[in-house]
Design an enzyme around this catalytic site. Structure first.
Site, PDB file in Angstrom:
ATOM      1  N   HIS A  24       0.711  -1.124   0.258  1.00  0.00           N
ATOM      2  CA  HIS A  24       0.009  -0.111   0.006  1.00  0.00           C
ATOM      3  C   HIS A  24       1.040   1.366   0.095  1.00  0.00           C
ATOM      4  O   HIS A  24       0.751   2.303  -0.855  1.00  0.00           O
ATOM      5  CB  HIS A  24      -0.859  -0.108   1.089  1.00  0.00           C
ATOM      6  CG  HIS A  24      -1.720   0.950   1.446  1.00  0.00           C
ATOM      7  ND1 HIS A  24      -3.070   1.210   1.019  1.00  0.00           N
ATOM      8  CD2 HIS A  24      -1.583   2.478   1.981  1.00  0.00           C
ATOM      9  CE1 HIS A  24      -3.766   2.138   1.166  1.00  0.00           C
ATOM     10  NE2 HIS A  24      -2.776   3.219   1.836  1.00  0.00           N
ATOM     11  N   GLU A  25       1.759   1.294   0.768  1.00  0.00           N
ATOM     12  CA  GLU A  25       2.575   2.477   1.147  1.00  0.00           C
ATOM     13  C   GLU A  25       3.558   2.555  -0.010  1.00  0.00           C
ATOM     14  O   GLU A  25       3.936   3.820  -0.708  1.00  0.00           O
ATOM     15  CB  GLU A  25       3.239   2.534   2.494  1.00  0.00           C
ATOM     16  CG  GLU A  25       2.564   2.260   3.607  1.00  0.00           C
ATOM     17  CD  GLU A  25       1.450   3.597   3.826  1.00  0.00           C
ATOM     18  OE1 GLU A  25       1.792   4.519   3.243  1.00  0.00           O
ATOM     19  OE2 GLU A  25       0.461   3.538   4.401  1.00  0.00           O
TER      20      GLU A  25
END
Lengths: 496, 496
Positions: free
Chosen positions: A261-262
């Site tokens: 996600h990051e």
């Protein structure tokens, strides 16, 4: 020297200072010794004062006005548009309100954390009331004028998503909610329930695998790094976008998918064309578009059957027996729908129900229709209606997120908007790349990440949020592609 | 509000921004991804511009003038004295020169490191020339006026050591050099040569032992941390002073004594009375006094017979067989005088010869008497004359230190001045603490570190450098105590 050039030179330095301030925030969350807290607060306040003075410097107004009359290229016009918007917004806020907001929201986080640890909503309520009152005032101030939005909540939303309104977001979310609830009901009632993981996942091994995943998704460690933090985040733009993740002993997916996600956020920032470095166009255009990148990395690519079939082999190689027998079982386990209270731990299906709940309640908090004292009951009622089980303590309910304590009203809907956008991008990307799964099965995400860089990342802030998505997809975004995707995916996994 | 209060409030914010800038420098040396170099240079430049504007803000001049007429305490007067001195110095530097220096020195370090790794002095020379030219201009600007020093080099020295001049330093060093050279000759000719270490020292174990040593010397990890860097350093003041160290596979003393050295610097900063936090008095008074703390920690305490007798046991426990048989042999090994090219790896005896070489050459670089192109030859000639063997590549010679690449001219002499001061402090401390060795033999340095905190650290910048040492010792410092100590110590170890 043209006024536009003067404006941009001044702004470039402001952005360099802003990057410095962000690095300080990274430092605080990752490597700062605990005894330095008080001094660090003073350092952050000093940086904020410098930035605020530059952002509201009266010369900015003069330069903007004069630059509007100059002959500008498309890129220059886009830079000017973004600067004008921000400057107009900041100029509407009285200094004493800005100071009160800075003070109360910086205290708010500590009070929230402390009260949450004691499950003490009453102890948090006066702070929340103060923050809401100040943000309401701010929203009302911003709502005025030609470029205002007419009402406080919509004006607040503009901080995160230019062009979005409660009405447009509400219409989209209203179309989603019945389909989500119906799908969740069927999934819960299915006789096919995926297995849970069962293995040994040391923090060190999880971090090693996080690095493997980041590399698979094209994260360039020459311009970034991975550290641990309590709450994963991504920070930085231009030549440097760092990410953080966390490890939970029995839940390696928390680490793996937080990482992906990051990485999605970071790759958006790092993928912007070099010509925009340290200019207004040199950052992701909005929170919603940002979230579309983190979500499509995490879900439509990272949780796909194709990619998880590669991941199954890699996970087995590093962690040995994990309690699932083959790639198909692993795919189901990765996408398992669990009962849970916490938004940040939710699966693809329930995640949006968490966000919709917050979106509806925060509008009422800002309008005053819902009193702070009534928030826990309102939250718990809605939660039980949507999720089918009851909240028993504030840390499972309305005190779980830091956002409201630091004044982030109008931010939550961008999570679901970004998820909707990721559904649209996935549809367009799959149409352009019919053989994508064959690459993903080999752990090669480059056709997908390359497509996103080509069609979206490189432009940075050139187009407004919705136009950014439309340009990349070739069609106007709506909730339909996401909902179709979710229904197909979960019907398949749960054999509905 | 008094002018003094206004001045101090303004200055406090400047110091908070300065700490921020230092944190950015720490970040660059430890955790920054390499691809971020160019953007970081721009960020550092932006910070420097903000700091320079504040340090030369005309209001500072007004406040200083008016505060001079106000009724001030001893501490307030000392703060005002330091501010006045800095303000006068900074006001002499044109803003564009300050910015050019920030930019070039930020780039300089990377270029130096890269060129050094290729043994490419020619590749580094243009950068060094640029930095020298800028620092010379800066020195010439500062040398003007009533409080100027009359010449560029002395003006540069004031940045690190108020009151010191090339003449006064030169006189001291001239008195030391014959005694150092004579002692070195005897040591090299002795038939008693200590053993070398012979063991296995993994980087991880060295770092573990570095943490043990730091704790033994009273470094509080609640306010600091240890990381690795190419060139060990200590950064930060007030509530946060971080250190770095390095590991060399077959030379654990490099790691251990770099750590103790940097802990000495950090403990000075962390030992300053809390009342001085973020004020001008809240930092070590000069580089020379700072170096006296790192050196006394490293040498007179850390390399003493008493402390190494404890250390021998601890090292054996962690690393097993190390090729020396007992504590007495270990003491000799720790203090072994080796032929070596590198200043930071030099023993107590040869260290000062390294510094004296740099002191003489850098005066000529700043005056223009020595051209950059001629530096390698000048270095190598002098080295062979002092040390008795030849330099064969730049990384052994004039490219070994980072200092000049980042503009640190006038800094080197403070290393030997600090070493001289450490000799004086050791004499006074030993007189006050006759039983110190009994504690050191148990690995307990607290009487020594407590004596330093009590007599020196706590005062921060209250007194000028030389007065700080005089106050702590109870007598005027000279090179004699250091030279007596060195002759006693090495005559004993080498049985001269």
């Amino acid at each position: 020297m043209s006024s536009f050039s003067e404006l941009m030179a001044f702004q470039r330095r402001t952005e360099a200072l802003n990057q410095t301030s962000q690095r300080l925030a990274w430092d605080q969350e990752t490597v700062m010794p605990r005894g330095a807290t008080a001094q660090r607060a003073e350092e952050m306040e000093a940086m904020e004062a410098v930035l605020h003075a530059r952002r509201t410097d009266p010369r900015m107004g003069d330069w903007i006005e004069k630059a509007s009359l100059e002959n500008l290229t498309e890129v220059e016009s886009a830079n000017l548009r973004l600067l004008k918007r921000k400057f107009s917004r900041n100029s509407k806020i009285p200094a004493d309100l800005a100071e009160a907001l800075a003070r109360e929201t910086s205290l708010g986080q500590g009070i929230w954390a402390e009260a949450r640890s004691r499950e003490d909503f009453a102890g948090f309520a006066p702070t929340l009331e103060k923050v809401i009152q100040l943000r309401r005032e701010e929203g009302e101030a911003m709502a005025q004028g030609e470029d205002g939005m007419g009402n406080a909540y919509d004006a607040l939303v503009q901080d995160y998503e230019t062009g979005a309104t409660a009405e447009s977001l509400g219409a989209m979310f209203d179309a989603m909610r019945p389909r989500l609830v119906a799908l969740l009901d069927k999934v819960k009632g299915s006789s096919h329930q995926p297995k849970k993981l069962n293995g040994t996942f040391t923090p060190d091994d999880q971090m090693k695998f996080a690095h493997v995943l980041a590399e698979r998704f094209g994260y360039d460690f020459n311009y970034g790094r991975i550290d641990k933090a309590v709450h994963p985040f991504s920070l930085g733009s231009g030549q440097e976008a760092r990410i953080t993740t966390r490890t939970v002993e029995n839940d390696p997916f928390n680490c793996f998918y937080s990482t992906i996600h990051e990485v999605g956020h970071a790759c958006y920032e790092l993928g912007i064309d070099d010509q925009h470095l340290l200019t207004p166009l040199g950052r992701g255009i909005s929170m919603g578009v940002h979230e579309s990148q983190s979500r499509i990395y995490e879900n439509q690519i990272g949780r796909s059957r194709a990619f998880t079939s590669w991941m199954y082999g890699a996970v087995r190689e590093m962690f040995g027996d994990i309690g699932v027998e083959n790639a198909e079982e692993f795919y189901a386990t990765v996408n398992r729908v669990n009962d849970g209270y916490i938004r940040t731990e939710a699966d693809e299906l329930q995640y949006n129900l968490h966000v919709l709940l917050r979106f509806d309640l925060e509008q009422k908090l800002i309008s005053g229709e819902l009193a702070v004292a009534d928030l826990p009951d309102a939250w718990n009622e809605r939660f039980e209606a949507d999720f089918g089980f009851a909240v028993t303590k504030p840390s499972q309910g309305c005190m779980q997120d830091v956002h409201w304590s630091v004044g982030l009203f109008g931010y939550f809907p961008t999570y679901s908007l970004g998820t909707v956008y990721s559904g649209n991008l996935n549809k367009a990307m799959r149409a352009d790349l019919p053989d994508l799964d064959a690459s993903l099965e080999k752990g090669d995400t480059s056709p997908a990440t390359g497509w996103l860089r080509e069609n979206l990342h490189q432009y940075g802030g050139l187009r407004d949020p919705r136009e950014t998505i439309t340009h990349a997809c070739g069609f106007e975004p709506s909730e339909a592609p996401l909902m179709d995707y979710l229904e197909d995916k979960f019907s398949d996994i749960y054999k509905l």
